[in-house]
Design an enzyme around this catalytic site. Sequence first.
Site, PDB file in Angstrom:
ATOM      1  N   TYR A  29      -3.129   0.261  10.486  1.00 61.08           N
ATOM      2  CA  TYR A  29      -3.107  -0.228   9.104  1.00 61.08           C
ATOM      3  C   TYR A  29      -1.803   0.203   8.430  1.00 61.08           C
ATOM      4  CZ  TYR A  29      -4.464  -0.974   4.233  1.00 61.08           C
ATOM      5  OH  TYR A  29      -4.499  -1.391   2.927  1.00 61.08           O
ATOM      6  N   SER A  71       0.847  -1.191   0.000  1.00 59.68           N
ATOM      7  CA  SER A  71       0.000   0.000   0.000  1.00 59.68           C
ATOM      8  C   SER A  71       0.880   1.238   0.000  1.00 59.68           C
ATOM      9  CB  SER A  71      -0.891   0.004   1.247  1.00 59.68           C
ATOM     10  OG  SER A  71      -1.535   1.244   1.424  1.00 59.68           O
TER      11      SER A  71
END
Length: 284
Positions: free
Chosen positions: A154, A141
Amino acid sequence: MRKKPETDRVVLVTGAATGIGAAIAEAAIAAGHRVLLTDIDAEAVRTTAGRLGERAAAVALDIRDPDGWVKAFDAAEAQFGPVDVLVNNAGIIHTGHARDLSLQQHRDIVEVNLLGAMTGIHTALPRMTERGRGHLITVCSMTAFLALPGYATYGGTKHALRAFHHAVALEERHGPLHFTILHPPSTRTKMLEQELADPTSATAFSEKATTPQHVARVVVDAITTKPVEVVFPAFSGRVQRIAGVFPQLIRRLIPVIEAKGRRERQRLINTGKTRLSAVPGRTE
């Protein structure tokens, strides 16, 4: 021994019932590969594999379970032959600021996004090394480079996953394996719909979201080209990667980023465009 063609690999994809994982499986099959789709949702992943035809198979896999990983690799080998490419794609998010999440929610994110992916790599390494070939692809990501409000744990798992991936690649640099890590931006999946429902995730809407099909094309191309690391969009991804090195810069930019994200999030809500994972031309 005849060399296996680059367009006929056995690929194991995690988180493949829907979203990016399902798109990767579909694109890989279209490119001539054979794919074992895995997901914690057994019924959904089997449905997706059934739609993709005879070059697809499916097994249930909770990526936190070491025994489950062994069974998945064994299932792929029984169906198609030894796994050539592992695509570590599965991940979860609990939205909200760090103080508002329970410790169990923080633990869930770490166990899936980091430890689950690590377990897959740990399972693949000896098998692929013994065979003398293999490719480990990590779908990470852009939050691996950026500290963003609403994404503390996250983003933390993505920072850690990137560090782990590159460190293992360095450790194995004299061996026969290839390592690729990719960093998509916000992607039109059910996870993005989850973020849309929570105003603390506004930064996810500060840039145009890409599609699972776009991510899938990059992943499948990487099976052949074997890049070390890919950020996209290419230009803004590089800018974000550099900006992430400077915490003071991020602190200055965050108010602007959040304001832009809040405006776009509200626009989507006001116009009723909340089914962000819907694929044009397909009903699911």
